[in-house]
Scaffold this motif. Structure first.
Motif, short mmCIF file in Angstrom:
data_model
loop_
_atom_site.label_atom_id
_atom_site.label_comp_id
_atom_site.label_asym_id
_atom_site.label_seq_id
_atom_site.Cartn_x
_atom_site.Cartn_y
_atom_site.Cartn_z
N GLU A 80 11.48 0.55 -4.40
CA GLU A 80 10.18 -0.28 -4.94
C GLU A 80 9.38 -0.88 -3.70
O GLU A 80 8.05 -0.62 -3.81
CB GLU A 80 10.56 -1.42 -5.64
N SER A 82 9.19 0.78 -0.86
CA SER A 82 8.78 1.87 -0.40
C SER A 82 7.57 2.32 -1.22
O SER A 82 6.51 2.84 -0.65
CB SER A 82 9.74 2.92 -0.35
N GLU A 83 7.50 2.22 -2.25
CA GLU A 83 6.47 2.75 -3.23
C GLU A 83 5.32 1.87 -3.16
O GLU A 83 4.17 2.29 -3.18
CB GLU A 83 6.89 2.57 -4.93
N ARG A 84 5.61 0.46 -2.82
CA ARG A 84 4.31 -0.35 -2.61
C ARG A 84 3.70 -0.01 -1.38
O ARG A 84 2.38 -0.16 -1.37
CB ARG A 84 4.98 -1.76 -2.71
N LYS A 85 4.39 0.18 -0.41
CA LYS A 85 3.94 0.65 0.87
C LYS A 85 3.14 1.97 0.56
O LYS A 85 1.87 1.85 1.30
CB LYS A 85 4.94 0.81 2.06
N LEU A 86 3.57 2.75 0.23
CA LEU A 86 3.17 4.03 -0.07
C LEU A 86 1.69 3.80 -0.75
O LEU A 86 0.53 4.72 -0.61
CB LEU A 86 3.66 5.26 -0.76
N ALA A 87 1.45 3.05 -1.88
CA ALA A 87 0.31 2.98 -2.50
C ALA A 87 -0.62 2.12 -1.93
O ALA A 87 -1.82 2.55 -2.07
CB ALA A 87 0.91 2.08 -3.80
N THR A 88 -0.13 1.33 -1.09
CA THR A 88 -1.21 0.57 -0.14
C THR A 88 -1.77 1.67 0.85
O THR A 88 -2.82 1.77 1.18
CB THR A 88 -0.52 -0.55 0.75
N GLU A 89 -1.10 2.48 1.44
CA GLU A 89 -1.45 3.56 2.53
C GLU A 89 -2.38 4.51 1.70
O GLU A 89 -3.44 4.71 2.34
CB GLU A 89 -0.14 4.26 3.12
N ARG A 90 -2.05 4.96 0.44
CA ARG A 90 -2.76 5.75 -0.17
C ARG A 90 -4.24 4.88 -0.81
O ARG A 90 -5.32 5.54 -0.44
CB ARG A 90 -2.18 5.94 -1.80
N ASP A 91 -4.29 3.86 -0.82
CA ASP A 91 -5.47 2.89 -1.32
C ASP A 91 -6.37 2.95 -0.02
O ASP A 91 -7.55 3.39 -0.12
CB ASP A 91 -5.01 1.73 -1.81
#
Length: 106
Positions: A80, A82-91
């Motif tokens: 979870e 890691s998913e939050r970090k990836l979502a932030t980087e994507r945004d």
């Protein structure tokens, strides 16, 4: 990922894997030996055929169901995060792409 550290001349395999990872061969070997001790495997024995090296996404199997649940909950928390970090980087990347697309006047 299965790493070929199973032959008697595994030093060559450690060397090539360590080079791929950009780390020292002895560091990789120490990690593998530490993982084998953690899992209760004889550190001096080569891994069995098909055995994954530490960090390959496999955890030691727990016979105690409560321990297994704790391991899985810890894994879920890590995923979870890691998913939050990836979502932030994507945004951030989406915003940068929009900004730079607006800058071009072709």
């Amino acid at each position: 990922m299965l790493w070929p550290c199973t032959s008697p001349r595994s030093g060559a395999a450690y060397k090539s894997i360590a080079a791929d990872l950009g780390i020292n061969r002895k560091t990789l070997r120490n990690w593998v030996l530490r993982d084998r001790r953690r899992r209760g495997v004889d550190p001096a024995a080569p891994p069995a055929a098909g055995e994954a090296v530490a960090g390959a996404g496999q955890e030691a199997s727990a016979t105690d169901p409560d321990e297994r649940i704790r391991q899985l909950e810890a894994r879920v928390r890590g995923l979870e995060a890691s998913e939050r970090k990836l979502a932030t980087e994507r945004d951030i990347l989406r915003g940068a792409a929009k900004y730079f697309a607006g800058e071009t006047s072709w």
